[in-house]
Design a protein around this motif. Structure first.
Motif, short mmCIF file in Angstrom:
data_model
loop_
_atom_site.label_atom_id
_atom_site.label_comp_id
_atom_site.label_asym_id
_atom_site.label_seq_id
_atom_site.Cartn_x
_atom_site.Cartn_y
_atom_site.Cartn_z
N PRO A 22 55.51 -2.99 43.78
CA PRO A 22 55.84 -3.56 42.45
C PRO A 22 56.91 -2.99 41.99
CG PRO A 22 53.46 -3.23 42.49
CD PRO A 22 54.06 -2.45 43.86
N PHE A 23 57.03 -1.65 41.98
CA PHE A 23 58.34 -0.85 41.39
C PHE A 23 59.53 -1.15 42.05
CE2 PHE A 23 60.84 2.83 40.72
CZ PHE A 23 60.84 2.77 39.28
N ILE A 24 59.55 -1.26 43.38
CA ILE A 24 60.76 -1.54 44.08
C ILE A 24 61.27 -2.67 43.72
CG2 ILE A 24 61.37 -1.86 46.57
CD1 ILE A 24 60.81 1.16 46.40
N GLN A 25 60.37 -3.73 43.81
CA GLN A 25 60.81 -5.06 43.36
C GLN A 25 61.54 -5.28 42.16
OE1 GLN A 25 56.93 -6.90 44.00
NE2 GLN A 25 57.76 -8.54 44.81
N GLU A 26 61.52 -4.35 41.16
CA GLU A 26 62.18 -4.58 40.17
C GLU A 26 63.82 -4.31 40.07
OE1 GLU A 26 60.74 -2.08 36.73
OE2 GLU A 26 58.62 -2.45 37.30
N TYR A 27 64.06 -3.63 41.20
CA TYR A 27 65.52 -3.25 41.45
C TYR A 27 66.29 -3.98 42.68
CZ TYR A 27 63.90 0.08 38.14
OH TYR A 27 63.49 0.53 36.79
N LYS A 28 67.31 -4.13 42.72
CA LYS A 28 68.27 -4.61 44.03
C LYS A 28 68.88 -3.66 44.82
CE LYS A 28 67.44 -9.18 44.12
NZ LYS A 28 66.00 -8.73 44.36
N ARG A 29 69.39 -2.70 43.87
CA ARG A 29 70.44 -1.61 44.46
C ARG A 29 69.95 -0.26 44.51
NH1 ARG A 29 75.13 -1.65 47.21
NH2 ARG A 29 76.86 -0.22 46.68
N PHE A 30 69.72 0.32 45.82
CA PHE A 30 69.18 1.61 45.68
C PHE A 30 70.12 2.80 46.18
CE2 PHE A 30 65.70 -1.04 45.52
CZ PHE A 30 64.70 -0.43 44.67
N GLY A 31 69.96 3.90 45.68
CA GLY A 31 70.66 4.94 46.45
C GLY A 31 69.78 5.89 47.25
N ILE A 32 69.80 6.09 48.47
CA ILE A 32 68.97 6.90 49.24
C ILE A 32 69.31 8.21 49.49
CG2 ILE A 32 67.58 7.11 51.27
CD1 ILE A 32 67.48 4.15 51.58
N LEU A 33 68.87 9.32 48.73
CA LEU A 33 69.36 10.72 49.25
C LEU A 33 68.21 11.38 50.29
CD1 LEU A 33 70.30 12.07 45.66
CD2 LEU A 33 71.66 10.70 46.99
N THR A 34 69.04 11.89 51.23
CA THR A 34 68.09 12.93 52.16
C THR A 34 69.04 14.02 52.59
OG1 THR A 34 69.07 12.16 54.21
CG2 THR A 34 67.39 10.50 53.24
N GLY A 35 68.36 14.88 53.33
CA GLY A 35 68.95 15.89 54.04
C GLY A 35 69.57 15.37 55.54
N ARG A 36 69.75 16.34 56.38
CA ARG A 36 70.33 15.89 57.57
C ARG A 36 69.33 15.31 58.56
NH1 ARG A 36 75.48 17.27 56.70
NH2 ARG A 36 75.73 19.04 55.09
N SER A 59 60.25 12.75 60.08
CA SER A 59 59.05 12.66 59.33
C SER A 59 58.50 11.05 59.39
CB SER A 59 59.12 12.81 58.00
OG SER A 59 59.96 11.93 57.10
N GLY A 60 59.45 10.12 59.46
CA GLY A 60 58.97 8.60 59.71
C GLY A 60 59.16 8.04 58.47
N ALA A 61 59.44 8.59 57.30
CA ALA A 61 59.69 8.25 55.97
C ALA A 61 60.76 7.25 55.66
CB ALA A 61 59.45 9.44 54.85
N TYR A 62 62.01 8.02 56.44
CA TYR A 62 63.09 7.00 56.20
C TYR A 62 62.78 5.54 56.72
CZ TYR A 62 68.05 5.80 56.54
OH TYR A 62 69.18 5.02 56.49
N ASP A 63 62.38 5.37 57.93
CA ASP A 63 62.07 3.89 58.38
C ASP A 63 60.96 3.28 57.60
OD1 ASP A 63 63.85 4.57 60.33
OD2 ASP A 63 62.36 4.93 61.92
N ASP A 64 59.94 3.97 57.10
CA ASP A 64 59.16 3.29 56.15
C ASP A 64 59.86 2.77 54.83
OD1 ASP A 64 57.16 3.70 58.09
OD2 ASP A 64 56.07 5.29 57.01
N ALA A 121 64.79 9.69 46.57
CA ALA A 121 64.73 10.87 47.25
C ALA A 121 64.01 11.20 48.51
CB ALA A 121 64.94 12.08 46.41
N ILE A 122 64.24 11.36 49.76
CA ILE A 122 63.37 11.44 50.72
C ILE A 122 63.52 12.88 51.22
CG2 ILE A 122 62.41 10.72 52.79
CD1 ILE A 122 64.00 7.80 52.43
N GLY A 123 62.61 13.84 50.99
CA GLY A 123 62.79 15.29 51.52
C GLY A 123 62.08 16.01 50.76
N GLY A 124 62.55 17.48 51.04
CA GLY A 124 61.46 18.49 50.35
C GLY A 124 62.23 18.54 48.98
N GLY A 125 61.84 19.98 48.52
CA GLY A 125 62.31 20.19 47.15
C GLY A 125 63.88 20.43 47.01
N SER A 126 64.66 20.54 48.07
CA SER A 126 66.18 20.59 48.02
C SER A 126 66.41 19.26 47.62
CB SER A 126 66.75 21.09 49.11
OG SER A 126 66.53 22.43 49.59
#
Ligand code: FE2
Length: 386
Positions: free
Chosen positions: A29-43, A49-54, A98-103
Protein backbone atom coordinates in the motif's frame (compact mmCIF):
# COMPACT_ATOMS: atom_id res chain seq x y z
CA UNK A 1 15.30 -19.42 22.27
CA UNK A 2 15.49 -20.86 18.82
CA UNK A 3 11.83 -20.44 17.96
CA UNK A 4 11.49 -17.69 15.44
CA UNK A 5 9.50 -14.58 16.35
CA UNK A 6 6.13 -14.24 14.63
CA UNK A 7 5.71 -11.52 12.05
CA UNK A 8 4.89 -8.15 13.49
CA UNK A 9 4.61 -4.50 12.54
CA UNK A 10 5.97 -1.81 14.85
CA UNK A 11 5.40 1.92 14.65
CA UNK A 12 8.31 3.64 16.39
CA UNK A 13 8.56 7.42 16.05
CA UNK A 14 8.49 8.13 12.27
CA UNK A 15 9.29 4.59 11.17
CA UNK A 16 6.91 1.72 10.50
CA UNK A 17 8.93 -1.47 10.77
CA UNK A 18 7.80 -4.76 9.18
CA UNK A 19 9.46 -7.78 10.75
CA UNK A 20 9.33 -11.39 9.54
CA UNK A 21 9.83 -13.76 6.68
CA UNK A 22 8.42 -12.79 3.30
CA UNK A 23 6.93 -9.64 4.76
CA UNK A 24 7.97 -7.33 1.91
CA UNK A 25 4.59 -7.64 0.21
CA UNK A 26 2.93 -5.98 3.18
CA UNK A 27 4.49 -2.64 2.25
CA UNK A 28 2.52 -2.68 -1.02
CA UNK A 29 0.00 0.00 0.00
CA UNK A 30 2.87 2.37 0.67
CA UNK A 31 4.65 1.60 -2.62
CA UNK A 32 1.42 2.27 -4.53
CA UNK A 33 1.44 5.90 -3.45
CA UNK A 34 4.48 6.72 -5.61
CA UNK A 35 5.39 6.47 -9.26
CA UNK A 36 9.15 7.00 -9.37
CA UNK A 37 11.73 5.47 -7.03
CA UNK A 38 15.47 5.73 -6.51
CA UNK A 39 17.01 2.43 -5.43
CA UNK A 40 20.30 2.66 -3.53
CA UNK A 41 22.47 -0.42 -3.00
CA UNK A 42 26.05 -1.55 -2.46
CA UNK A 43 27.90 -3.40 -5.16
CA UNK A 44 26.58 -6.93 -4.65
CA UNK A 45 24.75 -7.77 -1.41
CA UNK A 46 21.32 -6.53 -2.56
CA UNK A 47 21.32 -9.00 -5.45
CA UNK A 48 22.96 -11.91 -3.61
CA UNK A 49 20.43 -11.64 -0.76
CA UNK A 50 17.48 -11.87 -3.13
CA UNK A 51 16.05 -8.59 -1.82
CA UNK A 52 16.81 -6.69 -5.02
CA UNK A 53 14.74 -9.03 -7.22
CA UNK A 54 11.87 -9.03 -4.74
CA UNK A 55 11.79 -5.21 -4.71
CA UNK A 56 11.96 -4.96 -8.51
CA UNK A 57 9.12 -7.48 -8.89
CA UNK A 58 7.03 -5.50 -6.45
CA UNK A 59 7.64 -2.23 -8.32
CA UNK A 60 6.79 -3.87 -11.64
CA UNK A 61 3.40 -4.92 -10.31
CA UNK A 62 2.49 -1.24 -10.19
CA UNK A 63 4.40 -0.19 -13.28
CA UNK A 64 6.48 2.05 -11.05
CA UNK A 65 9.55 3.67 -12.59
CA UNK A 66 12.90 3.38 -10.87
CA UNK A 67 16.54 4.30 -11.21
CA UNK A 68 19.31 2.28 -9.59
CA UNK A 69 22.37 3.76 -7.89
CA UNK A 70 24.59 0.82 -6.88
CA UNK A 71 27.93 2.34 -5.96
CA UNK A 72 27.83 2.58 -2.18
CA UNK A 73 30.88 1.20 -0.38
CA UNK A 74 31.31 -0.14 3.16
CA UNK A 75 32.37 2.63 5.62
CA UNK A 76 30.94 5.14 3.12
CA UNK A 77 32.36 8.57 2.36
CA UNK A 78 30.51 11.87 2.56
CA UNK A 79 31.04 12.34 -1.20
CA UNK A 80 29.04 9.14 -1.86
CA UNK A 81 26.03 10.49 0.01
CA UNK A 82 26.29 13.86 -1.72
CA UNK A 83 26.52 12.20 -5.12
CA UNK A 84 23.63 9.87 -4.36
CA UNK A 85 21.54 12.81 -3.11
CA UNK A 86 22.28 14.83 -6.23
CA UNK A 87 21.34 11.84 -8.42
CA UNK A 88 18.01 11.36 -6.62
CA UNK A 89 17.24 15.05 -7.00
CA UNK A 90 18.32 15.21 -10.67
CA UNK A 91 16.31 12.10 -11.54
CA UNK A 92 13.21 13.52 -9.88
CA UNK A 93 12.48 10.49 -7.72
CA UNK A 94 9.61 10.64 -5.22
CA UNK A 95 10.86 8.04 -2.75
CA UNK A 96 14.12 6.20 -1.96
CA UNK A 97 14.50 2.47 -1.44
CA UNK A 98 17.75 1.50 0.33
CA UNK A 99 18.62 -2.18 0.04
CA UNK A 100 21.64 -3.00 2.16
CA UNK A 101 23.29 -2.95 5.55
CA UNK A 102 24.20 0.06 7.65
CA UNK A 103 26.35 1.73 5.00
CA UNK A 104 23.65 1.79 2.34
CA UNK A 105 20.83 2.78 4.69
CA UNK A 106 22.96 5.52 6.27
CA UNK A 107 23.91 6.95 2.86
CA UNK A 108 20.23 6.83 1.89
CA UNK A 109 19.26 8.77 5.03
CA UNK A 110 21.68 11.59 4.20
CA UNK A 111 21.02 11.43 0.44
CA UNK A 112 17.26 11.69 0.97
CA UNK A 113 17.73 14.81 3.09
CA UNK A 114 20.03 16.39 0.48
CA UNK A 115 17.64 15.46 -2.35
CA UNK A 116 14.69 16.96 -0.45
CA UNK A 117 16.27 20.19 0.68
CA UNK A 118 19.36 20.86 -1.43
CA UNK A 119 22.71 21.80 0.07
CA UNK A 120 25.48 19.39 0.94
CA UNK A 121 26.74 17.36 3.84
CA UNK A 122 27.98 20.47 5.67
CA UNK A 123 24.44 21.85 5.78
CA UNK A 124 23.08 18.51 6.94
CA UNK A 125 25.81 18.26 9.58
CA UNK A 126 24.91 21.73 10.86
CA UNK A 127 21.34 20.53 11.33
CA UNK A 128 19.52 21.68 8.20
CA UNK A 129 16.44 19.50 7.63
CA UNK A 130 13.82 20.09 4.91
CA UNK A 131 10.21 20.39 6.02
CA UNK A 132 9.08 17.74 3.55
CA UNK A 133 11.45 14.86 3.73
CA UNK A 134 11.58 12.38 0.84
CA UNK A 135 10.14 9.04 2.04
CA UNK A 136 12.78 6.39 2.71
CA UNK A 137 12.15 2.63 2.58
CA UNK A 138 14.96 0.62 4.21
CA UNK A 139 15.30 -3.04 3.29
CA UNK A 140 17.79 -4.22 5.88
CA UNK A 141 20.28 -6.98 5.01
CA UNK A 142 22.29 -7.36 8.24
CA UNK A 143 21.65 -8.03 11.92
CA UNK A 144 23.79 -5.40 13.60
CA UNK A 145 23.49 -1.72 12.90
CA UNK A 146 19.95 -1.00 14.04
CA UNK A 147 19.86 1.86 11.53
CA UNK A 148 16.56 0.57 10.15
CA UNK A 149 14.89 1.64 13.40
CA UNK A 150 17.08 4.48 14.69
CA UNK A 151 17.68 8.08 13.63
CA UNK A 152 21.43 7.92 13.12
CA UNK A 153 23.74 7.81 10.11
CA UNK A 154 27.50 7.41 10.03
CA UNK A 155 29.68 8.85 7.25
CA UNK A 156 33.40 9.59 6.85
CA UNK A 157 34.70 12.90 5.45
CA UNK A 158 36.79 12.26 2.33
CA UNK A 159 39.60 14.70 3.05
CA UNK A 160 40.13 14.51 6.80
CA UNK A 161 38.76 10.98 7.38
CA UNK A 162 36.56 11.98 10.28
CA UNK A 163 33.86 9.38 10.77
CA UNK A 164 30.87 11.37 11.98
CA UNK A 165 27.68 10.14 13.57
CA UNK A 166 24.66 12.26 12.72
CA UNK A 167 21.29 12.50 14.32
CA UNK A 168 19.46 12.76 11.01
CA UNK A 169 16.19 10.94 10.38
CA UNK A 170 14.26 7.70 10.74
CA UNK A 171 13.37 5.66 7.69
CA UNK A 172 9.69 5.90 6.76
CA UNK A 173 9.27 2.15 6.24
CA UNK A 174 11.72 -0.58 7.25
CA UNK A 175 11.76 -4.25 6.38
CA UNK A 176 13.55 -6.78 8.60
CA UNK A 177 13.25 -10.14 6.83
CA UNK A 178 15.71 -12.75 8.18
CA UNK A 179 15.78 -14.47 4.77
CA UNK A 180 17.73 -11.50 3.43
CA UNK A 181 20.49 -12.01 6.03
CA UNK A 182 21.23 -15.63 5.08
CA UNK A 183 23.90 -14.69 2.55
CA UNK A 184 25.98 -12.76 5.12
CA UNK A 185 29.38 -14.48 5.23
CA UNK A 186 30.69 -15.88 8.50
CA UNK A 187 33.05 -13.03 9.43
CA UNK A 188 30.41 -10.35 8.83
CA UNK A 189 27.83 -12.44 10.66
CA UNK A 190 30.10 -12.20 13.70
CA UNK A 191 31.06 -8.53 13.29
CA UNK A 192 27.54 -7.29 12.72
CA UNK A 193 26.26 -9.25 15.74
CA UNK A 194 29.03 -7.75 17.88
CA UNK A 195 27.99 -4.31 16.67
CA UNK A 196 24.55 -5.03 18.14
CA UNK A 197 26.23 -6.40 21.29
CA UNK A 198 28.09 -3.12 21.87
CA UNK A 199 25.02 -1.04 21.05
CA UNK A 200 23.27 -2.89 23.84
CA UNK A 201 26.13 -2.68 26.35
CA UNK A 202 26.96 0.97 25.70
CA UNK A 203 23.32 2.09 25.66
CA UNK A 204 22.67 0.41 29.01
CA UNK A 205 25.71 1.98 30.65
CA UNK A 206 25.76 5.45 29.04
CA UNK A 207 24.77 8.58 30.92
CA UNK A 208 21.43 8.49 29.06
CA UNK A 209 20.50 4.97 30.19
CA UNK A 210 17.12 4.16 31.73
CA UNK A 211 15.22 1.06 32.73
CA UNK A 212 13.56 0.66 29.32
CA UNK A 213 16.94 0.77 27.58
CA UNK A 214 18.32 -1.74 30.05
CA UNK A 215 15.44 -4.13 29.40
CA UNK A 216 16.06 -4.01 25.65
CA UNK A 217 19.82 -4.29 26.06
CA UNK A 218 19.71 -7.27 28.39
CA UNK A 219 17.37 -9.11 26.08
CA UNK A 220 19.49 -8.29 23.02
CA UNK A 221 22.68 -9.61 24.63
CA UNK A 222 20.89 -12.71 25.91
CA UNK A 223 19.63 -13.47 22.39
CA UNK A 224 23.09 -12.91 20.87
CA UNK A 225 24.70 -15.22 23.42
CA UNK A 226 22.06 -17.91 22.86
CA UNK A 227 21.93 -17.81 19.08
CA UNK A 228 25.16 -16.54 17.55
CA UNK A 229 27.42 -19.51 18.50
CA UNK A 230 24.80 -21.95 17.16
CA UNK A 231 24.33 -19.97 13.94
CA UNK A 232 28.07 -20.09 13.26
CA UNK A 233 27.79 -23.88 12.92
CA UNK A 234 25.12 -23.51 10.22
CA UNK A 235 24.91 -20.06 8.63
CA UNK A 236 21.66 -20.94 6.88
CA UNK A 237 19.79 -21.42 10.18
CA UNK A 238 17.02 -18.95 9.52
CA UNK A 239 15.47 -19.17 12.99
CA UNK A 240 18.76 -18.08 14.58
CA UNK A 241 19.12 -15.32 11.98
CA UNK A 242 15.61 -14.12 12.86
CA UNK A 243 16.46 -13.97 16.55
CA UNK A 244 19.68 -12.06 15.86
CA UNK A 245 17.81 -9.67 13.60
CA UNK A 246 15.32 -9.08 16.38
CA UNK A 247 18.19 -8.54 18.87
CA UNK A 248 19.89 -5.99 16.63
CA UNK A 249 16.62 -4.17 16.04
CA UNK A 250 15.86 -3.79 19.75
CA UNK A 251 19.50 -2.81 20.40
CA UNK A 252 18.90 -0.14 17.72
CA UNK A 253 16.01 1.20 19.80
CA UNK A 254 18.29 1.06 22.86
CA UNK A 255 20.85 3.41 21.24
CA UNK A 256 18.08 5.57 19.85
CA UNK A 257 16.65 6.01 23.36
CA UNK A 258 20.05 6.27 25.02
CA UNK A 259 23.36 6.48 23.15
CA UNK A 260 26.58 4.64 22.48
CA UNK A 261 29.64 5.98 24.23
CA UNK A 262 33.42 5.69 24.27
CA UNK A 263 33.83 2.37 22.45
CA UNK A 264 31.89 3.58 19.44
CA UNK A 265 33.73 6.92 19.47
CA UNK A 266 37.13 5.18 19.43
CA UNK A 267 35.95 2.86 16.66
CA UNK A 268 34.89 5.86 14.58
CA UNK A 269 38.46 7.14 14.79
CA UNK A 270 39.98 3.78 13.89
CA UNK A 271 37.83 2.85 10.91
CA UNK A 272 37.83 6.49 9.77
CA UNK A 273 41.62 6.25 9.50
CA UNK A 274 41.52 2.69 8.14
CA UNK A 275 38.27 2.02 6.22
CA UNK A 276 39.19 -1.66 5.73
CA UNK A 277 38.49 -2.22 9.43
CA UNK A 278 34.90 -3.52 9.76
CA UNK A 279 32.88 -1.54 12.31
CA UNK A 280 31.90 -4.55 14.45
CA UNK A 281 35.45 -5.87 14.54
CA UNK A 282 36.84 -2.48 15.53
CA UNK A 283 34.38 -2.41 18.43
CA UNK A 284 35.40 -5.92 19.48
CA UNK A 285 39.10 -5.00 19.56
CA UNK A 286 38.81 -2.15 22.05
CA UNK A 287 35.50 -3.22 23.63
CA UNK A 288 36.69 -5.46 26.47
CA UNK A 289 38.95 -2.73 27.89
CA UNK A 290 36.15 -0.15 27.62
CA UNK A 291 33.94 -2.64 29.50
CA UNK A 292 36.61 -2.70 32.24
CA UNK A 293 36.46 1.07 32.75
CA UNK A 294 32.69 1.10 32.44
CA UNK A 295 32.15 -1.69 34.97
CA UNK A 296 34.27 0.24 37.47
CA UNK A 297 31.86 3.18 37.49
CA UNK A 298 28.59 1.44 36.54
CA UNK A 299 29.02 -1.95 38.24
CA UNK A 300 25.30 -2.50 38.82
CA UNK A 301 24.15 -1.75 35.26
CA UNK A 302 27.14 -3.49 33.72
CA UNK A 303 26.68 -6.62 35.82
CA UNK A 304 22.96 -6.82 35.03
CA UNK A 305 23.86 -6.89 31.34
CA UNK A 306 26.87 -9.20 31.59
CA UNK A 307 25.04 -11.69 33.80
CA UNK A 308 23.56 -12.99 30.56
CA UNK A 309 27.11 -14.08 29.62
CA UNK A 310 28.23 -15.19 33.09
CA UNK A 311 25.83 -15.42 36.04
CA UNK A 312 28.74 -15.11 38.50
CA UNK A 313 29.67 -11.53 37.59
CA UNK A 314 29.15 -9.27 40.60
CA UNK A 315 27.79 -5.70 40.61
CA UNK A 316 31.00 -4.53 42.24
CA UNK A 317 33.83 -2.31 41.09
CA UNK A 318 36.29 -5.10 41.99
CA UNK A 319 34.79 -7.28 39.26
CA UNK A 320 35.82 -4.89 36.46
CA UNK A 321 38.68 -7.15 35.42
CA UNK A 322 36.32 -10.10 35.34
CA UNK A 323 33.78 -8.15 33.28
CA UNK A 324 36.48 -7.47 30.71
CA UNK A 325 37.49 -11.14 30.67
CA UNK A 326 33.92 -12.36 30.19
CA UNK A 327 33.46 -10.20 27.10
CA UNK A 328 36.87 -11.08 25.71
CA UNK A 329 36.30 -14.80 26.19
CA UNK A 330 32.89 -14.59 24.53
CA UNK A 331 34.46 -12.90 21.52
CA UNK A 332 37.28 -15.44 21.41
CA UNK A 333 34.77 -18.27 21.52
CA UNK A 334 33.35 -16.80 18.29
CA UNK A 335 36.81 -16.80 16.71
CA UNK A 336 37.62 -13.10 17.11
CA UNK A 337 41.38 -13.09 17.67
CA UNK A 338 42.50 -10.24 15.39
CA UNK A 339 44.49 -7.27 16.62
CA UNK A 340 44.72 -3.64 15.52
CA UNK A 341 48.20 -4.46 14.21
CA UNK A 342 46.55 -6.64 11.55
CA UNK A 343 45.10 -3.41 10.14
CA UNK A 344 48.41 -1.57 10.15
CA UNK A 345 48.07 0.27 13.47
CA UNK A 346 51.00 0.56 15.90
CA UNK A 347 51.96 2.45 19.07
CA UNK A 348 53.15 5.25 16.78
CA UNK A 349 49.55 6.01 15.77
CA UNK A 350 48.44 6.82 19.30
CA UNK A 351 48.99 10.59 19.08
CA UNK A 352 46.92 10.81 15.93
CA UNK A 353 44.14 8.61 17.33
CA UNK A 354 44.01 10.63 20.53
CA UNK A 355 43.90 13.98 18.77
CA UNK A 356 41.17 12.84 16.35
CA UNK A 357 39.16 11.53 19.26
CA UNK A 358 39.47 14.51 21.57
CA UNK A 359 39.59 17.36 19.06
CA UNK A 360 37.26 16.30 16.25
CA UNK A 361 34.91 13.62 17.60
CA UNK A 362 34.55 14.72 21.20
CA UNK A 363 30.80 15.17 20.77
CA UNK A 364 30.46 11.42 20.18
CA UNK A 365 31.44 10.48 23.74
CA UNK A 366 31.75 13.55 25.95
CA UNK A 367 28.25 13.64 27.40
CA UNK A 368 27.44 9.94 27.13
CA UNK A 369 30.51 8.20 28.58
CA UNK A 370 30.03 7.33 32.24
CA UNK A 371 33.63 8.06 33.26
CA UNK A 372 36.14 10.85 32.76
CA UNK A 373 38.56 10.02 29.99
CA UNK A 374 42.25 10.82 30.13
CA UNK A 375 45.18 10.34 27.81
CA UNK A 376 46.33 7.42 29.97
CA UNK A 377 42.96 5.68 29.74
CA UNK A 378 42.79 6.02 25.96
CA UNK A 379 46.39 4.85 25.63
CA UNK A 380 45.59 1.83 27.78
CA UNK A 381 42.49 0.98 25.70
CA UNK A 382 44.36 1.28 22.39
CA UNK A 383 47.32 -0.72 23.71
CA UNK A 384 44.98 -3.52 24.80
CA UNK A 385 43.87 -3.89 21.17
CA UNK A 386 47.25 -3.68 19.40
FE1 FE2 B 1 27.55 0.47 15.81
Amino acid sequence: MSSEPDRFVLQYYDVKLFFGRKILREIKPFIQEYKRFGILTGRSSAKISGAYDDVINLLREFDAEYIVYDKISPNPWVSEAEKAGETLWREGVEAVIAIGGGSVIDVAKVASVIASGGGGFKDVFRGRRPRNMMPLIAINLTHGTGTEIDRYAVLTTDDTREKHGLDIRYPTISVDDPVYTISLPKDHTIYTSLDAFYHAYEAATSNYRNIFVETLSREAIFIIRENLPVLLKDLSDIERRAMLLYASMIAGIAIDQSSTHLNHAIEHVLSGLEPRLPHGLGLALTGPRVVYYTHKVRPIESARILRTLDPNIKPLEEDAEKAMRIVKEFQESLGVTQRLEDYGFSENDFKKIYSYLTERLRYLYEDSTPFQISEDIIRDIISSAL
